[in-house]
Design a protein around this motif. Structure first.
Motif, PDB file in Angstrom:
ATOM      1  N   SER A  75       0.640  -1.379  -0.224  1.00  0.00           N
ATOM      2  CA  SER A  75       0.299  -0.062   0.626  1.00  0.00           C
ATOM      3  C   SER A  75       0.770   1.146  -0.022  1.00  0.00           C
ATOM      4  N   LEU A  76       0.693   2.626  -0.799  1.00  0.00           N
ATOM      5  CA  LEU A  76       1.187   3.706  -0.248  1.00  0.00           C
ATOM      6  C   LEU A  76      -0.113   4.786  -0.124  1.00  0.00           C
ATOM      7  N   LEU A  77       0.428   5.313   1.542  1.00  0.00           N
ATOM      8  CA  LEU A  77      -0.999   6.302   1.660  1.00  0.00           C
ATOM      9  C   LEU A  77       0.457   7.368   1.176  1.00  0.00           C
ATOM     10  N   ILE A  78      -0.179   8.252   0.512  1.00  0.00           N
ATOM     11  CA  ILE A  78       0.252   9.262  -0.202  1.00  0.00           C
ATOM     12  C   ILE A  78      -0.159  10.941  -0.006  1.00  0.00           C
ATOM     13  N   THR A 123       2.847   9.419   9.758  1.00  0.00           N
ATOM     14  CA  THR A 123       1.368   9.308   9.231  1.00  0.00           C
ATOM     15  C   THR A 123       1.246   8.816   7.957  1.00  0.00           C
ATOM     16  N   LEU A 124       2.310   9.706   6.952  1.00  0.00           N
ATOM     17  CA  LEU A 124       1.973   9.751   5.620  1.00  0.00           C
ATOM     18  C   LEU A 124       3.614   9.216   5.152  1.00  0.00           C
ATOM     19  N   ASP A 125       3.238   8.226   4.126  1.00  0.00           N
ATOM     20  CA  ASP A 125       4.578   7.689   3.375  1.00  0.00           C
ATOM     21  C   ASP A 125       5.432   8.915   2.617  1.00  0.00           C
ATOM     22  N   CYS A 126       4.507   9.892   1.783  1.00  0.00           N
ATOM     23  CA  CYS A 126       5.374  10.563   1.221  1.00  0.00           C
ATOM     24  C   CYS A 126       4.541  11.706   1.336  1.00  0.00           C
ATOM     25  N   ALA A 127       4.667  12.990   0.400  1.00  0.00           N
ATOM     26  CA  ALA A 127       3.037  13.818  -0.383  1.00  0.00           C
ATOM     27  C   ALA A 127       4.015  14.858  -1.443  1.00  0.00           C
ATOM     28  N   SER A 249       7.092  20.122  -5.451  1.00  0.00           N
ATOM     29  CA  SER A 249       7.638  19.208  -4.686  1.00  0.00           C
ATOM     30  C   SER A 249       6.903  17.718  -3.762  1.00  0.00           C
ATOM     31  N   ALA A 250       8.119  16.594  -4.249  1.00  0.00           N
ATOM     32  CA  ALA A 250       7.103  15.561  -3.517  1.00  0.00           C
ATOM     33  C   ALA A 250       8.151  15.452  -1.660  1.00  0.00           C
ATOM     34  N   ILE A 251       7.838  15.702  -1.070  1.00  0.00           N
ATOM     35  CA  ILE A 251       8.500  15.394   0.083  1.00  0.00           C
ATOM     36  C   ILE A 251       8.360  13.449   0.982  1.00  0.00           C
ATOM     37  N   ARG A 252       9.280  13.424   1.331  1.00  0.00           N
ATOM     38  CA  ARG A 252       9.192  12.125   2.210  1.00  0.00           C
ATOM     39  C   ARG A 252      10.416  12.262   3.615  1.00  0.00           C
ATOM     40  N   ARG A 253      10.093  11.249   4.097  1.00  0.00           N
ATOM     41  CA  ARG A 253      11.577  11.228   5.451  1.00  0.00           C
ATOM     42  C   ARG A 253      12.811  11.417   4.980  1.00  0.00           C
ATOM     43  N   ARG A 254      13.954  10.880   5.503  1.00  0.00           N
ATOM     44  CA  ARG A 254      15.113  10.305   4.799  1.00  0.00           C
ATOM     45  C   ARG A 254      15.767   9.419   5.292  1.00  0.00           C
ATOM     46  N   SER A 255      14.441   8.794   6.194  1.00  0.00           N
ATOM     47  CA  SER A 255      14.675   7.272   6.395  1.00  0.00           C
ATOM     48  C   SER A 255      14.758   6.108   5.011  1.00  0.00           C
ATOM     49  N   GLU A 263       9.837   2.318  -4.725  1.00  0.00           N
ATOM     50  CA  GLU A 263       9.534   2.271  -5.879  1.00  0.00           C
ATOM     51  C   GLU A 263       8.843   2.913  -6.929  1.00  0.00           C
ATOM     52  N   PHE A 264       7.841   3.643  -6.019  1.00  0.00           N
ATOM     53  CA  PHE A 264       7.173   5.387  -6.616  1.00  0.00           C
ATOM     54  C   PHE A 264       8.288   6.727  -6.412  1.00  0.00           C
ATOM     55  N   TRP A 265       8.849   6.528  -5.601  1.00  0.00           N
ATOM     56  CA  TRP A 265       9.978   7.602  -5.536  1.00  0.00           C
ATOM     57  C   TRP A 265      10.975   7.491  -6.739  1.00  0.00           C
ATOM     58  N   ARG A 266      11.378   6.498  -6.914  1.00  0.00           N
ATOM     59  CA  ARG A 266      12.353   5.726  -8.667  1.00  0.00           C
ATOM     60  C   ARG A 266      11.980   6.263  -9.509  1.00  0.00           C
TER      61      ARG A 266
END
Length: 276
Positions: A75-78, A123-127, A249-255, A263-266
């Motif tokens: 799953s992907l919570l975006i 709470t979210l994977d990315c945004a 832009s897209a954001i995510r945690r550094r970890s 895969e979504f980020w790639r």
């Protein structure tokens, strides 16, 4: 016992020793002899059933891990800001879903500060957002530059004026988003003192702001991409006020994250990673 030894590629004595060790550890007799045959005791039948259940559960864990690793599930919570949700995220998701149709996707729409907090908190994977976040712990990937302009309906008194200054704007209502929305920060930059001096209609969503402006309720600061159709067919008119440019832009945690987010980020358009 001999057939068990053959299937395990062990000697019969080795299998017998393993059974004896298990019986000693459990404190139960698992096998009994009936002439030349060996059969399960009542305790042995119960343990055998439990062992089979455990083996199936372990195989299920391995299969789930394999499916997650190959993105056959997951799953992907975006999150997405209103502008991004309507104009930028759909194309990004289309490419991802075409490659991984089994992944479950949920999109949460909020303003940029709220989304940044939800991503930072896990709470979210990315945004996909508009503007900067102020969160140093987040990684940001620039996706597309966006123009923000001041517009009115074609029939509005400000439409067609060669010059629009503070005096002209002060005579009309400003239609905007809720405080804290990135669009309102840009509106304050664009309008300067006029932002505080004018009467306002506050609406909670970008679509509502667009509809209110089209209805002639006042002027608004809107992303050009969100009103391109209305500008092209003449329903909205851009006022002669300098535009502002910002990044989507897209954001995510550094970890490091799970396979789905990685895969979504790639698959995002290539861009340098910068601090949010």
């Amino acid at each position: 016992m001999s057939r068990a030894a053959e299937s395990l590629y062990l000697t019969q004595s080795a299998v017998s020793q393993q059974v004896a060790n298990l019986e000693a550890r459990l404190g139960l007799r698992l096998l009994e002899r009936a002439g030349r045959r060996v059969r399960l005791t009542e305790a042995g039948s119960t343990i055998a059933a439990a062992a089979e259940t455990a083996i199936l559960a372990a195989e299920a864990v391995s299969e789930a891990a394999r499916r997650l690793g190959t993105l056959e599930s997951g799953s992907l919570l975006i999150g997405a800001s209103p502008t991004a949700a309507a104009n930028h995220l759909p194309a990004l998701l289309a490419g991802f879903i075409a490659l991984h149709p089994q992944v479950r996707i949920k999109v949460v729409t909020e303003n940029t500060p709220r989304l940044a907090a939800l991503v930072a908190g896990g709470t979210l994977d990315c945004a996909v957002i508009e503007g900067a976040t102020g969160h140093e712990e987040l990684v940001e990937r620039l996706l597309q530059e966006d123009e923000v302009i001041v517009v009115v309906a074609a029939g509005h008194p400000l439409a067609g004026m060669a010059r629009v200054g503070p005096a002209e704007l002060a005579q009309h209502r400003y239609v905007g988003r809720e405080p804290g929305a990135i669009l309102e920060d840009l509106a304050e930059e664009i309008l300067g003192d006029r932002y505080e001096a004018t009467q306002k209609i506050e609406l909670g969503h970008l679509d509502a702001v667009r509809a209110a402006v089209l209805a002639g309720l006042g002027y608004a600061v809107l992303p050009r991409i969100s009103i391109a159709g209305a500008l092209a067919d003449g329903r909205l008119v851009e006022l002669p006020i300098p535009v502002r440019r910002r990044w989507i832009s897209a954001i995510r945690r550094r970890s490091t994250a799970g396979a789905t987010l990685e895969e979504f980020w790639r698959l995002l358009p290539p861009a340098p990673l910068i601090k949010a």
